[in-house]
Design a protein around this motif. Structure first.
Motif, PDB file in Angstrom:
ATOM      1  N   LYS A  38       0.828  -1.198   0.000  1.00  0.00           N
ATOM      2  CA  LYS A  38       0.000   0.000   0.000  1.00  0.00           C
ATOM      3  C   LYS A  38       0.866   1.253   0.000  1.00  0.00           C
ATOM      4  CE  LYS A  38      -2.529  -1.253   3.603  1.00  0.00           C
ATOM      5  NZ  LYS A  38      -3.625  -1.241   4.608  1.00  0.00           N
ATOM      6  N   SER A  39       2.057   1.132   0.554  1.00  0.00           N
ATOM      7  CA  SER A  39       3.063   2.193   0.536  1.00  0.00           C
ATOM      8  C   SER A  39       4.414   1.510   0.661  1.00  0.00           C
ATOM      9  CB  SER A  39       2.841   3.186   1.684  1.00  0.00           C
ATOM     10  OG  SER A  39       3.066   2.556   2.935  1.00  0.00           O
ATOM     11  N   GLU A  40       5.457   2.305   0.771  1.00  0.00           N
ATOM     12  CA  GLU A  40       6.805   1.726   0.803  1.00  0.00           C
ATOM     13  C   GLU A  40       6.975   0.718   1.935  1.00  0.00           C
ATOM     14  OE1 GLU A  40      11.485   3.193   1.123  1.00  0.00           O
ATOM     15  OE2 GLU A  40       9.853   4.657   1.013  1.00  0.00           O
ATOM     16  N   LYS A  41       6.313   0.973   3.090  1.00  0.00           N
ATOM     17  CA  LYS A  41       6.501   0.108   4.244  1.00  0.00           C
ATOM     18  C   LYS A  41       5.207  -0.528   4.738  1.00  0.00           C
ATOM     19  CE  LYS A  41      10.629   2.502   5.913  1.00  0.00           C
ATOM     20  NZ  LYS A  41      11.290   3.164   7.057  1.00  0.00           N
ATOM     21  N   ASP A  42       4.113  -0.336   4.036  1.00  0.00           N
ATOM     22  CA  ASP A  42       2.810  -0.821   4.478  1.00  0.00           C
ATOM     23  C   ASP A  42       2.332  -1.889   3.507  1.00  0.00           C
ATOM     24  OD1 ASP A  42       0.537  -1.108   5.928  1.00  0.00           O
ATOM     25  OD2 ASP A  42      -0.343   0.819   5.401  1.00  0.00           O
ATOM     26  N   VAL A  43       2.132  -3.114   4.010  1.00  0.00           N
ATOM     27  CA  VAL A  43       1.779  -4.218   3.136  1.00  0.00           C
ATOM     28  C   VAL A  43       0.359  -4.692   3.425  1.00  0.00           C
ATOM     29  CG1 VAL A  43       4.183  -4.950   2.995  1.00  0.00           C
ATOM     30  CG2 VAL A  43       2.668  -6.014   4.687  1.00  0.00           C
ATOM     31  N   VAL A  44      -0.195  -5.418   2.465  1.00  0.00           N
ATOM     32  CA  VAL A  44      -1.503  -6.039   2.618  1.00  0.00           C
ATOM     33  C   VAL A  44      -1.451  -7.408   1.957  1.00  0.00           C
ATOM     34  CG1 VAL A  44      -2.434  -4.970   0.518  1.00  0.00           C
ATOM     35  CG2 VAL A  44      -3.995  -5.738   2.315  1.00  0.00           C
ATOM     36  N   THR A  45      -2.118  -8.382   2.536  1.00  0.00           N
ATOM     37  CA  THR A  45      -2.100  -9.738   2.022  1.00  0.00           C
ATOM     38  C   THR A  45      -3.510 -10.201   1.678  1.00  0.00           C
ATOM     39  OG1 THR A  45      -2.440 -10.875   4.133  1.00  0.00           O
ATOM     40  CG2 THR A  45      -0.166 -10.211   3.582  1.00  0.00           C
ATOM     41  N   GLU A  46      -3.585 -11.349   1.034  1.00  0.00           N
ATOM     42  CA  GLU A  46      -4.895 -11.932   0.742  1.00  0.00           C
ATOM     43  C   GLU A  46      -5.657 -12.233   2.027  1.00  0.00           C
ATOM     44  OE1 GLU A  46      -4.176 -16.137  -0.802  1.00  0.00           O
ATOM     45  OE2 GLU A  46      -2.154 -15.324  -0.677  1.00  0.00           O
ATOM     46  N   ALA A  47      -4.940 -12.514   3.118  1.00  0.00           N
ATOM     47  CA  ALA A  47      -5.605 -12.778   4.392  1.00  0.00           C
ATOM     48  C   ALA A  47      -6.317 -11.540   4.917  1.00  0.00           C
ATOM     49  CB  ALA A  47      -4.590 -13.282   5.420  1.00  0.00           C
ATOM     50  N   ASP A  48      -5.718 -10.350   4.717  1.00  0.00           N
ATOM     51  CA  ASP A  48      -6.381  -9.105   5.116  1.00  0.00           C
ATOM     52  C   ASP A  48      -7.721  -8.970   4.409  1.00  0.00           C
ATOM     53  OD1 ASP A  48      -4.148  -7.067   6.518  1.00  0.00           O
ATOM     54  OD2 ASP A  48      -3.269  -8.554   5.177  1.00  0.00           O
ATOM     55  N   HIS A  49      -7.697  -9.148   3.088  1.00  0.00           N
ATOM     56  CA  HIS A  49      -8.914  -8.956   2.300  1.00  0.00           C
ATOM     57  C   HIS A  49      -9.976 -10.004   2.629  1.00  0.00           C
ATOM     58  CE1 HIS A  49      -7.229  -5.740  -0.073  1.00  0.00           C
ATOM     59  NE2 HIS A  49      -6.209  -6.490  -0.451  1.00  0.00           N
ATOM     60  N   GLN A  50      -9.586 -11.259   2.703  1.00  0.00           N
ATOM     61  CA  GLN A  50     -10.562 -12.308   2.990  1.00  0.00           C
ATOM     62  C   GLN A  50     -11.133 -12.168   4.397  1.00  0.00           C
ATOM     63  OE1 GLN A  50      -9.369 -16.329   1.999  1.00  0.00           O
ATOM     64  NE2 GLN A  50      -8.213 -15.640   0.217  1.00  0.00           N
ATOM     65  N   SER A  51     -10.282 -11.788   5.330  1.00  0.00           N
ATOM     66  CA  SER A  51     -10.754 -11.598   6.708  1.00  0.00           C
ATOM     67  C   SER A  51     -11.758 -10.458   6.787  1.00  0.00           C
ATOM     68  CB  SER A  51      -9.573 -11.310   7.633  1.00  0.00           C
ATOM     69  OG  SER A  51      -8.673 -12.388   7.680  1.00  0.00           O
ATOM     70  N   GLU A  52     -11.453  -9.346   6.116  1.00  0.00           N
ATOM     71  CA  GLU A  52     -12.370  -8.210   6.157  1.00  0.00           C
ATOM     72  C   GLU A  52     -13.704  -8.562   5.517  1.00  0.00           C
ATOM     73  OE1 GLU A  52     -10.842  -4.215   5.879  1.00  0.00           O
ATOM     74  OE2 GLU A  52     -12.250  -3.827   4.226  1.00  0.00           O
ATOM     75  N   GLU A  53     -13.673  -9.276   4.408  1.00  0.00           N
ATOM     76  CA  GLU A  53     -14.922  -9.688   3.762  1.00  0.00           C
ATOM     77  C   GLU A  53     -15.762 -10.541   4.697  1.00  0.00           C
ATOM     78  OE1 GLU A  53     -13.724 -11.628   0.204  1.00  0.00           O
ATOM     79  OE2 GLU A  53     -12.967  -9.791  -0.745  1.00  0.00           O
ATOM     80  N   ALA A  54     -15.134 -11.463   5.412  1.00  0.00           N
ATOM     81  CA  ALA A  54     -15.875 -12.334   6.324  1.00  0.00           C
ATOM     82  C   ALA A  54     -16.485 -11.535   7.474  1.00  0.00           C
ATOM     83  CB  ALA A  54     -14.947 -13.416   6.874  1.00  0.00           C
ATOM     84  N   ILE A  55     -15.736 -10.574   7.999  1.00  0.00           N
ATOM     85  CA  ILE A  55     -16.249  -9.750   9.099  1.00  0.00           C
ATOM     86  C   ILE A  55     -17.428  -8.904   8.636  1.00  0.00           C
ATOM     87  CG2 ILE A  55     -15.695  -7.814  10.630  1.00  0.00           C
ATOM     88  CD1 ILE A  55     -12.784  -8.912  10.665  1.00  0.00           C
ATOM     89  N   LEU A  56     -17.264  -8.216   7.518  1.00  0.00           N
ATOM     90  CA  LEU A  56     -18.337  -7.353   7.029  1.00  0.00           C
ATOM     91  C   LEU A  56     -19.586  -8.156   6.704  1.00  0.00           C
ATOM     92  CD1 LEU A  56     -16.312  -4.960   4.685  1.00  0.00           C
ATOM     93  CD2 LEU A  56     -17.216  -4.457   6.960  1.00  0.00           C
ATOM     94  N   GLU A  57     -19.419  -9.292   6.081  1.00  0.00           N
ATOM     95  CA  GLU A  57     -20.572 -10.127   5.729  1.00  0.00           C
ATOM     96  C   GLU A  57     -21.327 -10.574   6.979  1.00  0.00           C
ATOM     97  OE1 GLU A  57     -21.091 -14.595   4.013  1.00  0.00           O
ATOM     98  OE2 GLU A  57     -19.908 -13.230   2.773  1.00  0.00           O
ATOM     99  N   THR A  58     -20.596 -10.962   8.003  1.00  0.00           N
ATOM    100  CA  THR A  58     -21.222 -11.454   9.236  1.00  0.00           C
ATOM    101  C   THR A  58     -21.970 -10.342   9.960  1.00  0.00           C
ATOM    102  OG1 THR A  58     -19.496 -13.128   9.489  1.00  0.00           O
ATOM    103  CG2 THR A  58     -20.765 -12.566  11.452  1.00  0.00           C
ATOM    104  N   ILE A  59     -21.351  -9.177  10.090  1.00  0.00           N
ATOM    105  CA  ILE A  59     -21.998  -8.092  10.830  1.00  0.00           C
ATOM    106  C   ILE A  59     -23.150  -7.498  10.027  1.00  0.00           C
ATOM    107  CG2 ILE A  59     -21.656  -5.830  11.903  1.00  0.00           C
ATOM    108  CD1 ILE A  59     -18.800  -6.661  12.527  1.00  0.00           C
ATOM    109  N   ARG A  60     -22.972  -7.343   8.726  1.00  0.00           N
ATOM    110  CA  ARG A  60     -24.059  -6.784   7.906  1.00  0.00           C
ATOM    111  C   ARG A  60     -25.299  -7.669   7.919  1.00  0.00           C
ATOM    112  NH1 ARG A  60     -20.084  -4.951   3.090  1.00  0.00           N
ATOM    113  NH2 ARG A  60     -19.937  -2.728   3.603  1.00  0.00           N
ATOM    114  N   ALA A  61     -25.107  -8.971   7.979  1.00  0.00           N
ATOM    115  CA  ALA A  61     -26.256  -9.875   8.018  1.00  0.00           C
ATOM    116  C   ALA A  61     -27.088  -9.654   9.275  1.00  0.00           C
ATOM    117  CB  ALA A  61     -25.775 -11.325   7.945  1.00  0.00           C
ATOM    118  N   ALA A  62     -26.437  -9.287  10.356  1.00  0.00           N
ATOM    119  CA  ALA A  62     -27.139  -9.081  11.619  1.00  0.00           C
ATOM    120  C   ALA A  62     -27.629  -7.652  11.794  1.00  0.00           C
ATOM    121  CB  ALA A  62     -26.222  -9.464  12.785  1.00  0.00           C
TER     122      ALA A  62
END
Length: 263
Positions: A38-62
């Motif tokens: 995301k920047s020179e020293k800030d990284v993001v992985t597939e786990a970040d994205h998949q985890s966020e999707e799971a959290i948002l899906e779970t909370i939005r359903a409720a």
């Protein structure tokens, strides 16, 4: 001031969402196939994205009418009096390098005030929770910050800029037993709730999703939590990567603020 709330359902849903994210992270741990910058020293992985999707899906359903502020996807939902503040994987650099110190962080704000915090450490299966006025807990057992330890015996999580803070850094190091930098601000702040860290100081570079849940837990554990200047520690208008925080036992908090100000 937000009136007293029954947040038992919200807490249960947040815990469920955190556990789903943690399962994804452990499944991919040390098996990550792609890392983006995301920047020179800030990284993001597939786990970040998949985890966020799971959290948002779970909370939005409720709670479909609630709004969200999440690290990877930003703000979503209509402006609402209730907003979830989410860091799906705090400590991504640790995670990407196989260092087992990272966490899921889910907080809830009502009328702009943090009222609920869930922080889950997947590698230790440690679940920290806090509700405003309801106490802080680790795996269901109440936790409190110790109030009888001398400053000289304290272990402090410390993050200060490399330039301009040499004097403050040396003075804090001189006054406490030892300092640590662990690579997850969420866990470091959460650890002040039960005294694993006697204090946590980070001058800047934090975002709302780093501190929302952990701040609730730290406060409910009995720590004093402010900005590094002694002001309010949380405001939904704070820009990303601009926030500093100071959390400590009541008897040491002002002393540490004074040391920070002694330039």
């Amino acid at each position: 001031m937000v009136p007293e709330l029954d947040l038992s359902r919200e807490l249960a849903v947040a815990v469920d969402a955190a556990r789903k994210a943690a399962a994804i992270q452990m499944r991919l741990y040390e098996r990550i196939e792609s890392i983006d910058f995301k920047s020179e020293k800030d990284v993001v992985t597939e786990a970040d994205h998949q985890s966020e999707e799971a959290i948002l899906e779970t909370i939005r359903a409720a709670f479909p009418d609630d709004a969200f502020l999440a690290e990877e996807s930003g703000v979503s939902g209509e402006i609402a009096e209730r907003q979830w503040v989410i860091d799906p994987l705090d400590g991504t650099v640790n995670y990407a390098n196989g260092i087992p110190f990272f966490a899921v962080s889910i907080g809830l704000c009502v009328e702009g005030e943090p009222v609920l915090g869930v922080v889950l450490d997947p590698t230790r299966d440690e679940l920290f929770t806090g509700l405003r006025g309801g106490g802080a807990f680790l795996n269901g057992a109440p936790i409190r910050h110790p109030i009888d330890k001398r400053l000289g015996d304290s272990v402090v999580g410390l993050g200060l800029p490399s330039r301009g803070f040499g004097h403050q850094y040396r003075e804090i190091r001189r006054r406490v037993r030892i300092t640590r930098a662990m690579g997850s601000s969420t866990l470091a702040l959460t650890y002040t709730a039960n005294g694993r860290f006697d204090a946590y100081i980070q001058w800047t570079k934090l975002s709302l999703w780093d501190i929302c849940a952990a701040g609730v837990i730290a406060l409910e554990g009995g720590a004093v939590v402010t900005s590094c200047l002694g002001n309010t520690w949380f405001d939904l208008g704070m820009p990303a990567k601009s926030i500093g925080i100071a959390a400590a036992a009541p008897q040491h908090h002002q002393t540490l603020l004074d040391l920070l100000a002694d330039g």
